[in-house]
Design a protein around this motif. Structure first.
Motif, mmCIF file in Angstrom:
data_model
loop_
_atom_site.group_PDB
_atom_site.id
_atom_site.type_symbol
_atom_site.label_atom_id
_atom_site.label_comp_id
_atom_site.label_asym_id
_atom_site.label_seq_id
_atom_site.Cartn_x
_atom_site.Cartn_y
_atom_site.Cartn_z
ATOM 1 N N LYS A 1 0.833 -1.202 0.000
ATOM 2 C CA LYS A 1 0.000 0.000 0.000
ATOM 3 C C LYS A 1 0.870 1.255 0.000
ATOM 4 O O LYS A 1 0.584 2.227 -0.697
ATOM 5 N N GLU B 1 3.889 1.566 -1.239
ATOM 6 C CA GLU B 1 4.501 1.715 -2.565
ATOM 7 C C GLU B 1 3.495 2.248 -3.580
ATOM 8 O O GLU B 1 3.835 3.088 -4.417
ATOM 9 N N VAL B 2 2.259 1.769 -3.523
ATOM 10 C CA VAL B 2 1.229 2.250 -4.451
ATOM 11 C C VAL B 2 0.939 3.720 -4.192
ATOM 12 O O VAL B 2 0.843 4.515 -5.132
ATOM 13 N N ASP B 3 0.842 4.110 -2.913
ATOM 14 C CA ASP B 3 0.608 5.513 -2.583
ATOM 15 C C ASP B 3 1.760 6.389 -3.051
ATOM 16 O O ASP B 3 1.556 7.502 -3.545
ATOM 17 N N GLU B 4 2.988 5.899 -2.906
ATOM 18 C CA GLU B 4 4.157 6.658 -3.350
ATOM 19 C C GLU B 4 4.158 6.827 -4.874
ATOM 20 O O GLU B 4 4.484 7.895 -5.391
ATOM 21 N N MET B 5 3.764 5.766 -5.598
ATOM 22 C CA MET B 5 3.693 5.874 -7.058
ATOM 23 C C MET B 5 2.635 6.886 -7.477
ATOM 24 O O MET B 5 2.840 7.648 -8.415
ATOM 25 N N LYS B 6 1.502 6.893 -6.788
ATOM 26 C CA LYS B 6 0.452 7.862 -7.105
ATOM 27 C C LYS B 6 0.932 9.275 -6.829
ATOM 28 O O LYS B 6 0.654 10.194 -7.585
ATOM 29 N N LYS B 7 1.657 9.455 -5.725
ATOM 30 C CA LYS B 7 2.149 10.776 -5.355
ATOM 31 C C LYS B 7 3.184 11.284 -6.364
ATOM 32 O O LYS B 7 3.191 12.449 -6.732
ATOM 33 N N ASP B 8 4.048 10.393 -6.822
ATOM 34 C CA ASP B 8 5.092 10.773 -7.773
ATOM 35 C C ASP B 8 4.561 10.921 -9.190
ATOM 36 O O ASP B 8 5.239 11.460 -10.054
ATOM 37 N N GLY B 9 3.366 10.412 -9.455
ATOM 38 C CA GLY B 9 2.797 10.498 -10.801
ATOM 39 C C GLY B 9 3.386 9.484 -11.749
ATOM 40 O O GLY B 9 3.420 9.682 -12.958
ATOM 41 N N LYS B 10 3.855 8.373 -11.225
ATOM 42 C CA LYS B 10 4.479 7.343 -12.064
ATOM 43 C C LYS B 10 3.503 6.224 -12.363
ATOM 44 O O LYS B 10 3.894 5.081 -12.507
ATOM 45 N N GLY B 11 2.247 6.549 -12.487
ATOM 46 C CA GLY B 11 1.244 5.531 -12.793
ATOM 47 C C GLY B 11 1.344 5.109 -14.241
ATOM 48 O O GLY B 11 2.301 5.402 -14.944
#
Length: 74
Positions: free
Chosen positions: A41, A43-53
């Motif tokens: 969770k 890591e997924v939140d960090e990816m969303k925050k960084d915009g690396k979706g």
């Protein structure tokens, strides 16, 4: 999410898990599953925050040329 699982189904699944892993190992198993879910969770939140979706359809259809590329095309 569990579809047609009723209380009896869940009770039977819990009994099978108890027989397979044994009572002493269940707390450690639950702890490791919880820790893994917490890490996932985060890591997924960090990816969303960084915009690396996942890239949008526009970016996938027409890749932009890199402006730092200073080599002339032949």
């Amino acid at each position: 999410m569990l579809g047609g699982l009723t209380g009896w189904h869940l009770l039977i699944i819990l009994a099978v898990i108890l027989l397979l892993f044994g009572a002493p190992k269940l707390p450690g198993l639950a702890r490791s599953i919880g820790q893994s879910m917490r890490i996932f969770k985060g890591e997924v939140d960090e990816m969303k925050k960084d915009g690396k979706g996942a890239p949008s359809d526009d970016a996938a259809a027409s890749p932009a040329s890199d402006s730092t590329d200073s080599k002339p095309k032949s």
